[in-house]
Design a protein around this motif. Sequence first.
Motif, mmCIF file in Angstrom:
data_model
loop_
_atom_site.group_PDB
_atom_site.id
_atom_site.type_symbol
_atom_site.label_atom_id
_atom_site.label_comp_id
_atom_site.label_asym_id
_atom_site.label_seq_id
_atom_site.Cartn_x
_atom_site.Cartn_y
_atom_site.Cartn_z
ATOM 1 N N UNK A 87 0.832 -1.204 0.000
ATOM 2 C CA UNK A 87 0.000 0.000 0.000
ATOM 3 C C UNK A 87 0.872 1.261 0.000
ATOM 4 N N UNK A 88 1.943 1.231 0.787
ATOM 5 C CA UNK A 88 2.842 2.385 0.814
ATOM 6 C C UNK A 88 3.547 2.581 -0.523
ATOM 7 N N UNK A 89 3.992 1.460 -1.130
ATOM 8 C CA UNK A 89 4.645 1.557 -2.441
ATOM 9 C C UNK A 89 3.664 2.083 -3.485
ATOM 10 N N UNK A 90 2.413 1.659 -3.377
ATOM 11 C CA UNK A 90 1.393 2.123 -4.319
ATOM 12 C C UNK A 90 1.167 3.625 -4.179
ATOM 13 N N UNK A 91 1.142 4.115 -2.944
ATOM 14 C CA UNK A 91 0.962 5.550 -2.710
ATOM 15 C C UNK A 91 2.137 6.322 -3.308
ATOM 16 N N UNK A 92 3.357 5.824 -3.061
ATOM 17 C CA UNK A 92 4.557 6.528 -3.536
ATOM 18 C C UNK A 92 4.669 6.522 -5.059
ATOM 19 N N UNK A 93 4.195 5.429 -5.692
ATOM 20 C CA UNK A 93 4.362 5.278 -7.146
ATOM 21 C C UNK A 93 3.075 5.514 -7.939
ATOM 22 N N UNK A 94 1.999 5.848 -7.217
ATOM 23 C CA UNK A 94 0.712 6.123 -7.855
ATOM 24 C C UNK A 94 0.248 4.956 -8.727
ATOM 25 N N UNK A 95 0.341 3.757 -8.157
ATOM 26 C CA UNK A 95 -0.142 2.558 -8.840
ATOM 27 C C UNK A 95 -1.022 1.774 -7.877
ATOM 28 N N UNK A 96 -1.787 0.844 -8.410
ATOM 29 C CA UNK A 96 -2.614 -0.013 -7.565
ATOM 30 C C UNK A 96 -1.729 -1.042 -6.866
ATOM 31 N N UNK A 97 -1.959 -1.308 -5.567
ATOM 32 C CA UNK A 97 -1.167 -2.327 -4.877
ATOM 33 C C UNK A 97 -1.199 -3.684 -5.574
ATOM 34 N N UNK A 98 -2.329 -4.022 -6.181
ATOM 35 C CA UNK A 98 -2.429 -5.322 -6.858
ATOM 36 C C UNK A 98 -1.440 -5.415 -8.009
ATOM 37 N N UNK A 99 -1.372 -4.367 -8.823
ATOM 38 C CA UNK A 99 -0.455 -4.382 -9.966
ATOM 39 C C UNK A 99 0.985 -4.469 -9.491
ATOM 40 N N UNK A 100 1.328 -3.698 -8.459
ATOM 41 C CA UNK A 100 2.681 -3.727 -7.893
ATOM 42 C C UNK A 100 3.005 -5.120 -7.357
ATOM 43 N N UNK A 101 2.054 -5.723 -6.649
ATOM 44 C CA UNK A 101 2.267 -7.032 -6.044
ATOM 45 C C UNK A 101 2.452 -8.126 -7.087
ATOM 46 N N UNK A 102 1.552 -8.175 -8.069
ATOM 47 C CA UNK A 102 1.630 -9.245 -9.065
ATOM 48 C C UNK A 102 2.884 -9.131 -9.918
ATOM 49 N N UNK A 103 3.329 -7.928 -10.182
ATOM 50 C CA UNK A 103 4.558 -7.731 -10.936
ATOM 51 C C UNK A 103 5.759 -8.254 -10.139
ATOM 52 N N UNK A 104 5.783 -7.946 -8.855
ATOM 53 C CA UNK A 104 6.881 -8.420 -8.001
ATOM 54 C C UNK A 104 6.885 -9.939 -7.890
ATOM 55 N N UNK A 105 5.693 -10.519 -7.799
ATOM 56 C CA UNK A 105 5.600 -11.974 -7.696
ATOM 57 C C UNK A 105 6.244 -12.637 -8.910
ATOM 58 N N UNK A 106 5.961 -12.138 -10.084
ATOM 59 C CA UNK A 106 6.511 -12.757 -11.291
ATOM 60 C C UNK A 106 8.035 -12.679 -11.315
ATOM 61 N N UNK A 107 8.566 -11.532 -10.915
ATOM 62 C CA UNK A 107 10.027 -11.379 -10.925
ATOM 63 C C UNK A 107 10.684 -12.278 -9.883
ATOM 64 N N UNK A 108 10.142 -12.283 -8.664
ATOM 65 C CA UNK A 108 10.735 -13.084 -7.601
ATOM 66 C C UNK A 108 10.586 -14.580 -7.868
ATOM 67 N N UNK A 109 9.510 -14.954 -8.534
ATOM 68 C CA UNK A 109 9.311 -16.358 -8.897
ATOM 69 C C UNK A 109 10.426 -16.822 -9.830
ATOM 70 N N UNK A 110 10.783 -16.004 -10.787
ATOM 71 C CA UNK A 110 11.867 -16.365 -11.701
ATOM 72 C C UNK A 110 13.196 -16.452 -10.953
ATOM 73 N N UNK A 111 13.400 -15.572 -9.967
ATOM 74 C CA UNK A 111 14.614 -15.645 -9.161
ATOM 75 C C UNK A 111 14.679 -16.962 -8.386
ATOM 76 N N UNK A 112 13.565 -17.360 -7.792
ATOM 77 C CA UNK A 112 13.521 -18.619 -7.048
ATOM 78 C C UNK A 112 13.809 -19.801 -7.975
#
Length: 877
Positions: A87-112
């Motif tokens: 929620x804080x990242x969404x406020x700072x970047x003016x994006x929806x928390x869902x979009x921020x979260x799902x994007x991070x999940x995809x990147x971290x999944x590839x790292x794992x």
Amino acid sequence: MQEHYQPSLIEPAAQQKWATQRAFNVTEDPSKPKFYCLSMFPYPSGKLHMGHVRNYTIGDVRSRFKKMQGYNVLQPMGWDAFGMPAENAAINNNVAPAAWTYSNIEYMKQQLKSLGFALDWEREIATCRPEYYRWEQLLFTKLFKKGIVYRKLGTVNWDPIDQTVLANEQVIDGRGWRSGALVEKREIPMYYFKITDYAEQLLNDLDGLDWPEQVKTMQRNWIGKSRGMTVRFAVADDSKTGLNGDDAQFLQVYTTRPDTLMGATYVAVAAEHPLATAAAANQPELQAFIAECKAGSVAEADMATMEKKGMPTGRFVINPLNGEKLEVWVANYVLWGYGDGAVMAVPAHDERDFAFAHAYGLPMKQVIAVGDNAFDAQTWQDWYADKENGTLINSGEFNGLDFQAAFDAIGAKLQATGAGEPKTQYRLRDWGISRQRYWGCPIPIIHCEQCGDVPVPEQDLPVVLPENVVPDGAGSPLAKMPEFYQTQCPSCGGAARRETDTMDTFMESSWYQFRYMSPRFDGGMVAPEAAAYWQQVDQYIGGIEHAILHLLYARFFTKLMNDEGIVPVREPFKQLLTQGMVLAATYYRENAEGKKTWFNPADVTVQTDEKGRPLSAVLDADGQPVIIGGVEKMSKSKNNGVDPQAIIDAYGADTARLFMMFASPPEQSLEWSDSGVAGAHRFLNRLWRTVYDFVQQGGAAASKFAGSQNALSGSLKDLRFKLHSTIAKVTDDYDRRQQFNTAIAAVMELLNQYDKTDTASDAGKAVAREVLEAAVILLSPIVPHICETLWAELNAGSTLWQQAWLQPDPAALVQTEIELMVQVNGKLRDKILVAADASEDDIKAAALASAGAIKFMEGKTPKKVIVVPKRLVNIVV
């Protein structure tokens, strides 16, 4: 076989092989013993850090080892996806928390995936998905109907600008961390779980867990069981004004030290206490002080360190033992939400009361004596609070009694007069799960003016959180969305309002271990047959920072689910391993105002002495000096994190995994070392080269040794003895001891002896093949990519992950001869070979006859000869 070790080529190939063969996807299989290994799932913050790498490598080593032992292994992965950071990242970047979260999940999944973890990705979950949180909403509604979940006013930290509740850690110097506004203490409706009803179970069941004792002690202290006394102080007649009912009759406190009751000199109450409210009715100054108290933090840590302030109410209560009138004070360190919101103050025997009494000139009365120690009312001494060795004085009929005798006698008198009774109490408080924030699981309650609080019917679940919302930080967006909160009452059909609070994110992490058992099940939290098979997590791995709240709530949730017939167990995690932190050096510069700027170790060049100790450091960007700080936990604040991706790109995933497991035992802190990483990479190069040389010399065509041990030469016998001793040790290290660094060291020693042994003969090649195959299997849980590749070179068409774990050959462990060191006056002078069953006299004779002993004895007669079995002989002359 290629000559050089190239992780960038072999690691993707091995990972593709495992994925194609579905190597780590499992189903229930009653024909096999099960092993459920789980690491605490990550928050999708954007990228992995070294703490993740260490945590998940430990779990992967255990999982791969158990799989090769024949277990049906479940090792899943998911995402703890709700919460304030998004929620804080969404406020700072003016994006929806869902979009921020799902994007991070995809990147971290590839790292794992790039780290080669043996995860069943078909069981992946994200707690922000409606198909996950619908089931905790259903459980919530059932427990609400039973009264295990309830709603009441709760005291919270309130930010008047952001219009939101703040967690204790978000209150900095009394102000909101984001807005800077002075935080208020406010009462708002909150939902609570009755975890206190389970306090005794949570406490007692710790005894049956295979957990670190430190963690169990932390939980016991958090639950905080104490045996004490409820004491009722009658309100003095001249103090009843403005009070009604029981409030006008008595003021109740709970104390664990009823033996000091005769030493009470005042009573302190919370700002919200009815007696304080009544007393302040005509006292503006007291009203102002109460308002100040209400504006303070509700955090226990803050309460412990803040200045203790108070103000007298002018009201009095009566000590039930001696009839003395005690003044009632309002004190900022007494919380209304804890116990009765009142404490009896005994300044002579409580350090906090002692300091408060000195600050306000209040009386103190000694009622405990310990030996000949002299009481000094001006200086606190630790013995004042000693209940183990003290006896009562200045306490009338109770003089001379020790703590337990006084506890019993005073308790009996209080009970006889109706002024109190013994009581067992817990520090644990009911779990408040309401959050006035957006990015969380909606609470499934509808508020109706006619029907009250109505749970959302099962057929209407889940209450879906709208995901296309960009919060602005000023209160919850849900409270500003009529399309979300406007609804109809399920009971009467009238206009109603949906609850806009969301749940504490500990809710999602309290039951995820069971959802992994059947993540696509559409009939409840977990499929009954899956729960019956997997039961509970056999091995849980995570940081010590989660030792209290996460683990306690997960245990509580498991008991709730068991009571509802959802799972067959009452504890979620059978065995717990808490891995240590990953540490790294810190570097900084400090400006004239004392502000520090931190620099990443990758951007600093360090000069060292001949022993590798740092002497000085400069920043690569400008060549100017930086200050060498301490070695601390990797963190963003100190900018000393190491990017796992950089290590993978430079050295490969196996090097990162090997270093993490070799640098220290799992439960201890690990200090990051660039030279250590390079050393791990050199060892893998050596392993590759050793197998390469063997294959190039035709060794892959040789049969593994299967002959008689007695037919081998002495050096080959020794090598096989070392091999099978290593198999036994590494197996124990992986399983019982869980000390993976010593397992690696044992294989290194085996390869050292292999290098020293002549294996050119046919028998030698057979033993060499046995050693190299074993080394590959023994290391494979830690460095699976290189081992999978080397196994295929040694066994064309075979797959390593399908191989069984090794068993030591008893025949190889039978030694006919042993080597002993020969010392003269404690200094090594020779070595001898003796029969394994040689008598002590024969060993002494052989040692005395050795060339080294004869030379250094210089013809002298030995005074004594000491035999240390299987190790050495020391000749004293």
